[in-house]
Design a protein around this motif. Structure first.
Motif, PDB file in Angstrom:
ATOM      1  N   PRO A  95     -15.152   1.363  -9.508  1.00  0.00           N
ATOM      2  CA  PRO A  95     -13.794   0.830  -9.521  1.00  0.00           C
ATOM      3  C   PRO A  95     -13.118   1.017 -10.876  1.00  0.00           C
ATOM      4  O   PRO A  95     -13.765   1.027 -11.921  1.00  0.00           O
ATOM      5  N   ASP A  96     -11.817   1.187 -10.845  1.00  0.00           N
ATOM      6  CA  ASP A  96     -10.989   1.277 -12.046  1.00  0.00           C
ATOM      7  C   ASP A  96      -9.758   0.412 -11.787  1.00  0.00           C
ATOM      8  O   ASP A  96      -8.858   0.799 -11.052  1.00  0.00           O
ATOM      9  N   GLU A  97      -9.719  -0.767 -12.389  1.00  0.00           N
ATOM     10  CA  GLU A  97      -8.667  -1.728 -12.095  1.00  0.00           C
ATOM     11  C   GLU A  97      -7.289  -1.229 -12.511  1.00  0.00           C
ATOM     12  O   GLU A  97      -6.275  -1.712 -12.000  1.00  0.00           O
ATOM     13  N   SER A  98      -7.242  -0.253 -13.394  1.00  0.00           N
ATOM     14  CA  SER A  98      -5.952   0.276 -13.837  1.00  0.00           C
ATOM     15  C   SER A  98      -5.343   1.244 -12.827  1.00  0.00           C
ATOM     16  O   SER A  98      -4.172   1.603 -12.940  1.00  0.00           O
ATOM     17  N   ASN A  99      -6.133   1.680 -11.849  1.00  0.00           N
ATOM     18  CA  ASN A  99      -5.656   2.636 -10.857  1.00  0.00           C
ATOM     19  C   ASN A  99      -5.755   2.002  -9.469  1.00  0.00           C
ATOM     20  O   ASN A  99      -6.859   1.782  -8.959  1.00  0.00           O
ATOM     21  N   PRO A 100      -4.634   1.695  -8.812  1.00  0.00           N
ATOM     22  CA  PRO A 100      -4.674   0.997  -7.522  1.00  0.00           C
ATOM     23  C   PRO A 100      -5.307   1.802  -6.394  1.00  0.00           C
ATOM     24  O   PRO A 100      -5.605   1.250  -5.338  1.00  0.00           O
ATOM     25  N   ALA A 101      -5.535   3.101  -6.618  1.00  0.00           N
ATOM     26  CA  ALA A 101      -6.241   3.905  -5.619  1.00  0.00           C
ATOM     27  C   ALA A 101      -7.757   3.858  -5.817  1.00  0.00           C
ATOM     28  O   ALA A 101      -8.514   4.322  -4.957  1.00  0.00           O
ATOM     29  N   VAL A 132       0.832  -1.199   0.000  1.00  0.00           N
ATOM     30  CA  VAL A 132       0.000   0.000   0.000  1.00  0.00           C
ATOM     31  C   VAL A 132       0.871   1.255   0.000  1.00  0.00           C
ATOM     32  O   VAL A 132       2.014   1.240   0.472  1.00  0.00           O
ATOM     33  N   LYS A 133       0.306   2.320  -0.537  1.00  0.00           N
ATOM     34  CA  LYS A 133       0.997   3.607  -0.577  1.00  0.00           C
ATOM     35  C   LYS A 133      -0.033   4.715  -0.457  1.00  0.00           C
ATOM     36  O   LYS A 133      -1.097   4.664  -1.086  1.00  0.00           O
ATOM     37  N   LYS A 134       0.277   5.730   0.341  1.00  0.00           N
ATOM     38  CA  LYS A 134      -0.619   6.880   0.450  1.00  0.00           C
ATOM     39  C   LYS A 134      -0.475   7.751  -0.786  1.00  0.00           C
ATOM     40  O   LYS A 134       0.639   8.056  -1.225  1.00  0.00           O
ATOM     41  N   VAL A 135      -1.623   8.137  -1.356  1.00  0.00           N
ATOM     42  CA  VAL A 135      -1.612   8.962  -2.563  1.00  0.00           C
ATOM     43  C   VAL A 135      -2.635  10.081  -2.400  1.00  0.00           C
ATOM     44  O   VAL A 135      -3.544  10.015  -1.566  1.00  0.00           O
ATOM     45  N   GLU A 136      -2.506  11.087  -3.208  1.00  0.00           N
ATOM     46  CA  GLU A 136      -3.425  12.227  -3.175  1.00  0.00           C
ATOM     47  C   GLU A 136      -4.307  12.192  -4.409  1.00  0.00           C
ATOM     48  O   GLU A 136      -3.812  12.134  -5.542  1.00  0.00           O
ATOM     49  N   LEU A 137      -5.615  12.193  -4.207  1.00  0.00           N
ATOM     50  CA  LEU A 137      -6.576  12.242  -5.298  1.00  0.00           C
ATOM     51  C   LEU A 137      -7.337  13.558  -5.244  1.00  0.00           C
ATOM     52  O   LEU A 137      -7.576  14.112  -4.164  1.00  0.00           O
ATOM     53  N   GLU A 138      -7.739  14.040  -6.403  1.00  0.00           N
ATOM     54  CA  GLU A 138      -8.510  15.282  -6.450  1.00  0.00           C
ATOM     55  C   GLU A 138      -9.804  15.129  -5.666  1.00  0.00           C
ATOM     56  O   GLU A 138     -10.233  16.034  -4.952  1.00  0.00           O
ATOM     57  N   ASN A 139     -10.450  13.964  -5.815  1.00  0.00           N
ATOM     58  CA  ASN A 139     -11.640  13.645  -5.025  1.00  0.00           C
ATOM     59  C   ASN A 139     -11.312  12.425  -4.175  1.00  0.00           C
ATOM     60  O   ASN A 139     -11.284  11.296  -4.672  1.00  0.00           O
ATOM     61  N   PRO A 140     -11.039  12.601  -2.878  1.00  0.00           N
ATOM     62  CA  PRO A 140     -10.601  11.468  -2.063  1.00  0.00           C
ATOM     63  C   PRO A 140     -11.687  10.434  -1.787  1.00  0.00           C
ATOM     64  O   PRO A 140     -11.372   9.329  -1.353  1.00  0.00           O
ATOM     65  N   LEU A 141     -12.961  10.755  -2.024  1.00  0.00           N
ATOM     66  CA  LEU A 141     -14.021   9.768  -1.879  1.00  0.00           C
ATOM     67  C   LEU A 141     -14.225   9.111  -3.235  1.00  0.00           C
ATOM     68  O   LEU A 141     -14.628   9.765  -4.197  1.00  0.00           O
TER      69      LEU A 141
END
Length: 680
Positions: free
Chosen positions: A564-570, A551-560
């Motif tokens: 699902p998008d299988e290409s994006n691990p977040a 796991v890795k902490k990442v920043e998303l524009e919309n954190p909620l």
């Protein structure tokens, strides 16, 4: 001659309208007479509304909180060695006799008050005129609502206590006896079918799913018929209790009880079929949510649950216990459902982002990993692998026994992050309702009745309504017959209602409880053994549960996050992340800006000593415990906390609560607790 309308906290088999005494002649704002109770339609409903509030505060809480949704091949309880789920573990002999006094007494108190209200309405000329004219009116609805509430409470008593005293309300009784659950259910079904025509459908005359309606009352009649038809754990220590009924039995007798169903069970399936058809014929404003109208998401299944987070009533809901955000003085459990059964949070009890969520329902990993088909939109809505730190950040759940972020993967159908805005002032008072029944349940119960009555084409069509909503197409529709069809219907209910307090009862009714309980214990054991031996377990559908994930902490524009998008691990799995708490009154509690977790290796094993793992570490990922904690707490997950009372699979599943000591005492020896439960 005046009477008092009062709340009874002691044994409630008597009256909630106390008999006349001299002191009652003194006027008091807290005391009222019969005439005033039914002086207007509004005053009558005010009195009846107490029944809803008491059910929420003292019955749902008193009986269901820790046990209704756990103790199956889907759901378990998170804590280790806790007494909170003894009967969910099928070990009710360890319960104290006071374990469920609140629920038992609360249900009888409601029964007494509802029966009294109905009796008062029945004497009103306005009601009699409407009844004679065959006219549904507010008076006829209130009458039906009161008797339906009485029937609802008796149904819940039978469900949780088995055979109980019946019909003594508002009478002075010196002693009393048990009544057969089958006689009670017969009376419940008859009463519901009698009053339903007097009531408004959902949506008529302002009746919403926060009140009993004709639509729900027919549904409850059908549900009660299925319980009467199904396998149950019945007593063998009370001669003549079940009269001349004949039973077919599974397994052997233990604790003077057996697992059996009545031999004339098909008659009750016929009764249920008619009742569920009456639901569809009187559907009112209810409908299955098959379209996601939000624009930013595309999951009709999740859309149903979003209504509750928005403090709105879903059109799929047939009955919900209403709550008010913020609570009221003396009512500290007005929104217990989200706290007790929601997505976990380590937040504090007050002013957190979000507040604490205990999360008493945990989902077995064998179900999550092994039973959802690819493309089933229910999986991510139903099961959470992450929760909240309480400081605006997402965190992985842990299989270390415990609560909040510990205790295993959890339900995802209720999550205060999905409120807009989340209620952050205090735990347990978010305002989300307590759901009781939704239309999908009726559709699949009717599918069950059709299959049992050899109307297989109709059954298949009903199941496929639910599957088309789940997958968004007809490509996953089923086609089956015979026992395979019956099994597929129960499997569909398992997938549809995970975490909603339904699966255990389906296992019991179907006669498959012992078989399914032994099977899941073996599946969990094999999974844990494989993780211990080779670092992962592979399920038949190709999913793998590993010892470790990355796991890795990442920043998303919309954190909620949403779909699902299988290409994006977040963004995979979907339906997780966090609300943006920087916009709320607890913004000062939010830590950092990278609020989301990217997850790698959740469904496919990554060799910790291989090149892929090394590359992930170089990218900033951290290796964290996952299935390895299942191995560490192997006994908890495969035995002591997973239906240990099933033993070798040949004894009756025991899940009832004890009746209070006062009830046994006042019966003068005519009533005892069965099933090995405490007598004092």
């Amino acid at each position: 001659m005046k009477k008092i309308l009062t709340y009874m906290s002691a044994l409630a088999l008597g009256m909630s309208f106390i008999q006349c005494s001299d002191f009652l002649e003194t006027p008091s704002p807290g005391k009222t007479n019969d005439e005033f109770v039914t002086s207007t339609e509004d005053e009558t409903f005010k009195t009846l509304s107490w029944c809803y509030a008491n059910y929420r505060q003292n019955c749902a809480m008193g009986v269901y909180l820790w046990n209704d949704p756990v103790g199956s091949d889907v759901e378990s309880y998170p804590e280790q060695g806790s007494a909170n789920n003894l009967n969910a573990r099928l070990q009710p002999e360890q319960l104290s006799i006071t374990s469920a006094n609140g629920g038992f007494n609360g249900l009888y108190t409601i029964i007494a008050r509802a029966a009294k209200i109905a009796a008062l309405i029945k004497e009103k000329p306005a009601f009699q005129e409407d009844l004679a004219a065959g006219r549904v009116s507010t008076w006829t609805h209130l009458y039906g609502e009161a008797l339906a509430m009485r029937a609802f409470c008796y149904f819940n008593l039978v469900k949780h206590y088995g055979d109980v005293p019946y019909g003594y309300e508002n009478n002075y009784v010196l002693d009393y006896v048990l009544t057969s659950r089958y006689d009670i259910l017969d009376n419940v079904i008859a009463s519901l079918n009698e009053v339903a025509p007097l009531m408004y459908k959902l949506g008529e005359n302002g009746i919403t799913a926060e009140r009993l309606s004709k639509t729900f009352v027919y549904a409850l009649a059908g549900q009660a018929a299925l319980y009467a038809a199904g396998y149950q754990t019945i007593r063998t220590d009370v001669p003549g209790l079940y009269g001349d009924l004949q039973f077919e039995q599974i397994g052997v007798e233990e604790y003077k009880c057996v697992y059996a169903r009545r031999t004339d069970y098909l008659n009750y399936y016929r009764t249920a079929e008619v009742a569920f058809q009456n639901v569809f014929d009187n559907i009112g404003s209810a409908h299955l949510v098959t379209v996601d109208d939000r624009g930013y998401a595309n999951n009709p299944f999740q859309r149903h649950f979003q209504y509750q987070h928005d403090l709105e009533i879903s059109p799929e809901s047939l009955f919900e216990i209403g709550n008010i955000q913020g609570g009221q003085s003396g009512q500290t459990t007005t929104s217990e459902y989200g706290y007790g059964f929601g997505r976990p949070s380590n937040g504090g009890s007050k002013n957190a982002a979000p507040c604490k969520c205990f999360a008493a329902i945990r989902i077995l990993p064998t179900f999550y990993y092994g039973e959802y088909e690819e493309g089933d939109m229910r999986r991510d809505v139903s099961v959470a692998v992450t929760g909240s730190q309480g400081d605006g950040n997402e965190a992985m759940l842990s299989f270390v026994p415990g609560s909040k972020l510990n205790g295993g993967i959890a339900t995802n159908k209720w999550d205060e992050n999905r409120m807009n805005p989340p209620y952050t002032a205090s735990q347990r008072v978010s305002g989300m309702n307590w759901p009781v029944m939704r239309l999908a349940d009726v559709i699949l119960m009717q599918a069950e009745t059709k299959a049992e009555l050899d109307k297989e084409g109709e059954a298949v069509n009903l199941v496929n309504q639910i599957r088309e909503r789940a997958f968004g197409d007809a490509e996953h529709n089923i086609s089956a017959s015979g026992e395979q069809l019956k099994d597929l219907i129960m499997q569909e209910r398992k997938l549809e209602f995970a975490g909603e307090g339904i699966r255990r009862w389906d296992m019991l009714r179907s006669g498959k409880f012992l078989e399914k309980a032994l099977a899941v214990r073996q599946e969990m054991l094999q999974m844990v053994n494989d993780i211990e031996a080779q670092g992962y377990h592979r399920f038949a559908n190709g999913n793998e549960i590993p010892a470790y994930i990355y796991v890795k902490k990442v920043e998303l524009e919309n954190p909620l996050t949403y779909d699902p998008d299988e290409s994006n691990p977040a963004l995979y799995p979907g339906w997780r992340g966090q609300y943006d708490y920087s916009t709320t009154p607890v913004a000062n509690n939010v830590k950092g800006t990278a609020h989301n977790l990217a997850i790698k290796g959740l469904f496919k094993y990554i060799d910790p000593n291989g090149a892929e793992a090394a590359a992930l570490i170089a990218e900033g990922y951290e290796k964290v415990n996952w299935g390895v904690d299942l191995v560490k707490y192997k006994d908890h997950y495969t035995d002591t906390n997973l239906l240990p009372g099933v033993k070798a699979g040949n004894v009756a599943p025991r899940f009832y609560w004890p009746m209070p000591f006062e009830t046994l005492t006042m019966s003068k020896g005519k009533i005892t607790n069965g099933y090995g439960l405490a007598q004092e």
